[in-house]
Design a protein around this motif. Structure first.
Motif, PDB file in Angstrom:
ATOM      1  N   SER A  99       0.581  70.762 116.595  1.00 45.73           N
ATOM      2  CA  SER A  99       1.333  71.243 115.438  1.00 45.73           C
ATOM      3  C   SER A  99       1.300  70.254 114.274  1.00 45.73           C
ATOM      4  CB  SER A  99       2.778  71.554 115.819  1.00 45.73           C
ATOM      5  OG  SER A  99       3.503  70.368 116.102  1.00 45.73           O
ATOM      6  N   THR A 100       0.846  69.030 114.534  1.00 45.90           N
ATOM      7  CA  THR A 100       0.726  68.038 113.463  1.00 45.90           C
ATOM      8  C   THR A 100      -0.534  68.250 112.634  1.00 45.90           C
ATOM      9  OG1 THR A 100      -0.441  66.462 114.892  1.00 45.90           O
ATOM     10  CG2 THR A 100       1.973  66.324 114.837  1.00 45.90           C
ATOM     11  N   LEU A 101      -1.426  69.112 113.098  1.00 46.75           N
ATOM     12  CA  LEU A 101      -2.689  69.371 112.408  1.00 46.75           C
ATOM     13  C   LEU A 101      -2.501  70.448 111.345  1.00 46.75           C
ATOM     14  CD1 LEU A 101      -5.002  69.569 115.549  1.00 46.75           C
ATOM     15  CD2 LEU A 101      -4.801  67.620 113.991  1.00 46.75           C
ATOM     16  N   SER A 102      -3.464  70.510 110.417  1.00 49.25           N
ATOM     17  CA  SER A 102      -3.466  71.596 109.446  1.00 49.25           C
ATOM     18  C   SER A 102      -3.671  72.924 110.171  1.00 49.25           C
ATOM     19  CB  SER A 102      -4.590  71.392 108.426  1.00 49.25           C
ATOM     20  OG  SER A 102      -5.852  71.562 109.054  1.00 49.25           O
ATOM     21  N   GLU A 103      -3.355  74.011 109.495  1.00 49.98           N
ATOM     22  CA  GLU A 103      -3.492  75.334 110.122  1.00 49.98           C
ATOM     23  C   GLU A 103      -4.926  75.580 110.578  1.00 49.98           C
ATOM     24  OE1 GLU A 103      -2.775  80.040 108.995  1.00 49.98           O
ATOM     25  OE2 GLU A 103      -1.705  78.478 107.871  1.00 49.98           O
ATOM     26  N   LYS A 104      -5.883  75.197 109.749  1.00 55.16           N
ATOM     27  CA  LYS A 104      -7.291  75.383 110.109  1.00 55.16           C
ATOM     28  C   LYS A 104      -7.653  74.581 111.349  1.00 55.16           C
ATOM     29  CE  LYS A 104     -11.968  75.018 108.186  1.00 55.16           C
ATOM     30  NZ  LYS A 104     -12.761  74.650 106.990  1.00 55.16           N
ATOM     31  N   MET A 105      -7.178  73.331 111.426  1.00 55.49           N
ATOM     32  CA  MET A 105      -7.471  72.497 112.579  1.00 55.49           C
ATOM     33  C   MET A 105      -6.762  73.020 113.830  1.00 55.49           C
ATOM     34  SD  MET A 105      -9.625  70.145 111.767  1.00 55.49           S
ATOM     35  CE  MET A 105     -10.393  71.402 110.759  1.00 55.49           C
ATOM     36  N   GLN A 106      -5.554  73.568 113.675  1.00 60.73           N
ATOM     37  CA  GLN A 106      -4.847  74.153 114.821  1.00 60.73           C
ATOM     38  C   GLN A 106      -5.639  75.319 115.394  1.00 60.73           C
ATOM     39  OE1 GLN A 106      -0.531  74.802 114.604  1.00 60.73           O
ATOM     40  NE2 GLN A 106      -0.494  73.511 112.774  1.00 60.73           N
ATOM     41  N   GLU A 107      -6.254  76.117 114.528  1.00 64.31           N
ATOM     42  CA  GLU A 107      -7.069  77.241 114.994  1.00 64.31           C
ATOM     43  C   GLU A 107      -8.256  76.742 115.804  1.00 64.31           C
ATOM     44  OE1 GLU A 107      -8.146  79.466 111.543  1.00 64.31           O
ATOM     45  OE2 GLU A 107      -6.097  80.161 111.157  1.00 64.31           O
ATOM     46  N   ARG A 108      -8.888  75.673 115.327  1.00 58.84           N
ATOM     47  CA  ARG A 108     -10.024  75.107 116.067  1.00 58.84           C
ATOM     48  C   ARG A 108      -9.570  74.539 117.403  1.00 58.84           C
ATOM     49  NH1 ARG A 108     -14.658  72.526 112.488  1.00 58.84           N
ATOM     50  NH2 ARG A 108     -14.663  73.944 110.728  1.00 58.84           N
ATOM     51  N   GLU A 109      -8.391  73.940 117.417  1.00 57.43           N
ATOM     52  CA  GLU A 109      -7.874  73.338 118.642  1.00 57.43           C
ATOM     53  C   GLU A 109      -7.637  74.390 119.725  1.00 57.43           C
ATOM     54  OE1 GLU A 109      -6.446  69.204 119.578  1.00 57.43           O
ATOM     55  OE2 GLU A 109      -7.926  70.190 118.339  1.00 57.43           O
ATOM     56  N   ALA A 110      -7.227  75.577 119.306  1.00 62.84           N
ATOM     57  CA  ALA A 110      -6.887  76.636 120.262  1.00 62.84           C
ATOM     58  C   ALA A 110      -8.019  77.620 120.516  1.00 62.84           C
ATOM     59  CB  ALA A 110      -5.660  77.398 119.759  1.00 62.84           C
ATOM     60  N   ALA A 111      -9.119  77.490 119.791  1.00 63.35           N
ATOM     61  CA  ALA A 111     -10.222  78.447 119.922  1.00 63.35           C
ATOM     62  C   ALA A 111     -10.812  78.409 121.334  1.00 63.35           C
ATOM     63  CB  ALA A 111     -11.308  78.141 118.900  1.00 63.35           C
TER      64      ALA A 111
END
Length: 199
Positions: free
Chosen positions: A172-184
């Motif tokens: 949750s500390t990441l940007s929204e775009k990075m959060q999407e990559r993290e969960a992909a």
């Protein structure tokens, strides 16, 4: 809301076509790293030791590392060498490591296999780190001239990548775009498309 370290989901086991060693199937490359605790020095030493014992052509060991811990000037210098979206997250890692390939020996004789062997060494490092509960994310988006100018780096050593290493952090500390990559979902090309020929 921040997620306590112990409650973060760390299992993203790949759906492999045949069974693999657990550590290989479970290894993945996060962008969210723990931002407060220092690195476990024993685990870091074990990861570097795994790299040291990687195979290499004629046992030449054509790799070198610069290891920097978060909070040091060296860590800041290495973080400043990153380009693109790597700048958004990698500086949070407890450790940043520059991986160098020894392109020629001390007498100037080329070592054409150096980058291959460095890759093996970093693969060993990443597997050992994951087995010990640490995470690794390798980056090629770097300013190579800047890293080549770090103190103690001889001209025959070429910076190839930077490795972020540490404990898993809160996505949750990441940007929204990075959060999407993290969960992909994790995905790879089918094995049949990787093997060009098999007889």
């Amino acid at each position: 809301m921040s997620i306590p370290t112990a409650e973060r989901t760390t299992v993203r086991t790949a759906e492999t076509s045949v069974p693999l060693l657990d550590v290989l199937a479970a290894r993945w490359s996060p962008r969210a790293f723990e931002t407060s605790a220092p690195i476990d020095e024993d685990k870091l030493a074990a990861a570097l030791e795994a790299a040291r014992w990687s195979p290499s052509a004629a046992n030449t060991q054509p790799w070198r590392f610069i290891v920097s811990r978060r909070g040091t000037d060296l860590h800041t210098q290495i973080d400043d060498s990153l380009i693109g979206f790597n700048r958004e997250w990698a500086g949070n890692a407890q450790v940043l490591i520059v991986a160098f390939a020894e392109l020629t020996d001390a007498e100037g004789k080329p070592r054409p296999w150096a980058q291959y062997d460095l890759g093996q060494a970093v693969a060993h490092l990443s597997v050992q780190a994951h087995a010990d509960g640490l995470f690794v994310h390798q980056m090629g988006g770097i300013e190579r001239e800047q890293l080549a100018a770090l103190p103690g780096v001889e001209s025959r050593f070429a910076p190839i990548s930077v490795i972020a290493l540490g404990e898993l952090g809160d996505p949750s500390t990441l940007s929204e775009k990075m959060q999407e990559r993290e969960a992909a979902p994790r995905a790879r090309r089918p094995l049949a498309e990787t093997v060009i020929a098999s007889a």
